[in-house]
Write an enzyme that holds these catalytic residues in place. Structure first.
Site, mmCIF file in Angstrom:
data_model
loop_
_atom_site.group_PDB
_atom_site.id
_atom_site.type_symbol
_atom_site.label_atom_id
_atom_site.label_comp_id
_atom_site.label_asym_id
_atom_site.label_seq_id
_atom_site.Cartn_x
_atom_site.Cartn_y
_atom_site.Cartn_z
ATOM 1 N N ASP A 65 41.143 34.496 47.809
ATOM 2 C CA ASP A 65 39.826 34.470 47.473
ATOM 3 C C ASP A 65 39.011 34.046 48.396
ATOM 4 O O ASP A 65 38.034 32.988 48.388
ATOM 5 C CB ASP A 65 39.748 33.231 46.387
ATOM 6 C CG ASP A 65 40.791 33.475 45.302
ATOM 7 O OD1 ASP A 65 41.111 34.667 44.788
ATOM 8 O OD2 ASP A 65 41.435 32.638 44.781
ATOM 9 N N ASN A 78 40.560 38.686 29.218
ATOM 10 C CA ASN A 78 40.362 37.362 29.884
ATOM 11 C C ASN A 78 39.318 36.969 30.439
ATOM 12 O O ASN A 78 38.717 35.598 30.441
ATOM 13 C CB ASN A 78 41.513 37.621 30.720
ATOM 14 C CG ASN A 78 42.951 37.713 30.297
ATOM 15 O OD1 ASN A 78 43.248 39.109 30.531
ATOM 16 N ND2 ASN A 78 43.816 37.030 29.905
ATOM 17 N N HIS A 111 38.760 40.026 45.133
ATOM 18 C CA HIS A 111 38.176 38.817 45.573
ATOM 19 C C HIS A 111 37.406 38.718 46.772
ATOM 20 O O HIS A 111 37.751 37.784 47.541
ATOM 21 C CB HIS A 111 38.886 37.595 44.987
ATOM 22 C CG HIS A 111 38.081 36.273 44.695
ATOM 23 N ND1 HIS A 111 38.288 35.847 43.238
ATOM 24 C CD2 HIS A 111 37.101 35.583 45.151
ATOM 25 C CE1 HIS A 111 37.445 34.613 43.309
ATOM 26 N NE2 HIS A 111 36.809 34.879 44.521
ATOM 27 N N ARG A 122 48.897 36.016 49.775
ATOM 28 C CA ARG A 122 47.651 37.076 49.612
ATOM 29 C C ARG A 122 46.707 36.448 50.824
ATOM 30 O O ARG A 122 46.312 35.303 50.953
ATOM 31 C CB ARG A 122 46.755 36.710 48.508
ATOM 32 C CG ARG A 122 47.413 37.274 47.104
ATOM 33 C CD ARG A 122 46.470 36.913 45.656
ATOM 34 N NE ARG A 122 46.633 35.715 45.553
ATOM 35 C CZ ARG A 122 45.810 35.033 44.491
ATOM 36 N NH1 ARG A 122 45.048 35.701 43.871
ATOM 37 N NH2 ARG A 122 45.740 33.796 44.157
ATOM 38 N N GLU A 164 36.028 39.599 37.342
ATOM 39 C CA GLU A 164 36.258 38.401 37.929
ATOM 40 C C GLU A 164 35.498 38.620 39.383
ATOM 41 O O GLU A 164 35.591 39.629 39.787
ATOM 42 C CB GLU A 164 37.467 37.547 37.823
ATOM 43 C CG GLU A 164 38.517 38.097 38.582
ATOM 44 C CD GLU A 164 39.808 37.409 38.575
ATOM 45 O OE1 GLU A 164 40.079 36.832 37.441
ATOM 46 O OE2 GLU A 164 40.916 37.571 39.253
#
Length: 315
Positions: free
Chosen positions: A13, A156, A257, A291, A193
């Site tokens: 992120d 979600n 992200h 990640r 998101e």
């Protein structure tokens, strides 16, 4: 063809912001999900060696003491703000993933050396799971964009937008911009998101991420005319296909992200995102630390639309 390597390993992120002081500021989710980390460097290439500081450390218990996710740094109205999502301790909710959004503030010129103050929760007026807040200014108005669950909509999380009077308070009702609806947005989880905003070529763009956080994770794109009413859902267009997705040929998986920044000379827009280098994940992908942060050039076509390319390539 130039293959990419991660800029910073084990940072999901990622958010890189270049300030008017000439420095780049970097924050991201850390593998322990226990703090808000911040680092500063003159160049993007120097960020991996920059010493990170802890701007905020979660308490042991309470409503924001678990799973600190996706911090994002902005300079608004003369001060620094970092927005992040946090979940309550299990003693309160008896289960994880009940995130709400929070903000910390620093009024010092250098936020790496300054003092950060916890301001509290950003109340969206919807008391459900929410995360991944970003802010942007357009024509003198500050906006807030984020992901939140609506119990009346399958999935979600969806994307919302609202105005802000101050960087820690929403001033309008939330407006739904996008929900998971296409096949590539609903693999594993129904998710929209991680929004990020870029204004170029007469348009306001919102990139976002969708699906589960494994190799199915991919990025989509919304855009509106810069003269449009950004609180009107009809002002926004949505691409039916992803703009960035796994590159199986070069083994870069689940890109998403993202944030946007610029080169030091301001000539090139840069795409900042995370991705993995393997697909065999043991257990829940959220607990896999690998990640990594990548940075690549963002190109533009003749119609003023961004060209994201492949996550494994420099261009």
């Amino acid at each position: 063809m130039r293959l990419l390597t991660p800029l910073i390993e084990q940072r999901a992120d990622p958010c890189i912001y270049r300030h008017t002081d000439g420095y780049y500021y970097f924050t991201a989710s850390v593998p322990a999900y226990d703090r808000v980390e911040l680092r500063r460097a003159r160049t993007i290439e120097e960020l991996p060696q920059a010493t990170p500081i802890t701007a905020w450390l979660k308490p042991e218990t309470g409503p924001y003491s678990e799973l600190i996710w996706a911090p994002e740094i902005h300079f608004r109205q003369g001060a620094w703000y970092i927005y992040f999502a946090a979940a309550p301790s299990r003693e309160i909710k008896h289960r994880l993933f009940q995130h709400r959004m929070y903000v910390i503030c620093c009024k010092d010129a250098n936020p790496v050396e300054g003092q950060w103050q916890f301001l509290g929760q950003i109340d969206t007026g919807i008391d459900t799971f929410c995360l991944d807040a970003t802010t942007f200014e357009h024509r003198g108005q500050l906006y807030y964009v984020w992901a939140q669950k609506d119990n009346q909509i399958e999935g979600n999380s969806n994307l919302y937008i609202a105005t802000m009077d101050t960087p820690d308070k929403i001033s309008s009702a939330p407006v739904l911009l996008s929900k998971p609806e296409f096949d590539w947005e609903t693999r594993g989880f129904w998710v929209n998101e991680g929004p990020s905003v870029l204004t170029r070529h007469g348009k306001v763009f919102i990139s976002y991420s969708a699906s589960a956080t494994d190799e199915n994770y991919a990025m989509g794109l919304l855009w509106a005319d810069e003269n449009a009413n950004l609180l009107d859902p009809q002002s926004w267009h949505k691409l039916k296909e992803p703009v960035l997705q796994s590159c199986f040929e070069h083994q870069v998986y689940g890109p998403g992200h993202n944030s946007f920044t610029v080169s030091a000379d301001g000539s090139t827009d840069l795409l900042v995102y995370h991705a993995r280098t393997y697909t065999e994940i043991v257990g829940d992908p959220l607990w896999d630390p690998n990640r990594h942060t990548y940075v690549k050039a963002l190109r533009w076509d003749d119609n003023g639309m961004p060209v994201f390319g492949r996550p494994s390539l420099q261009e």
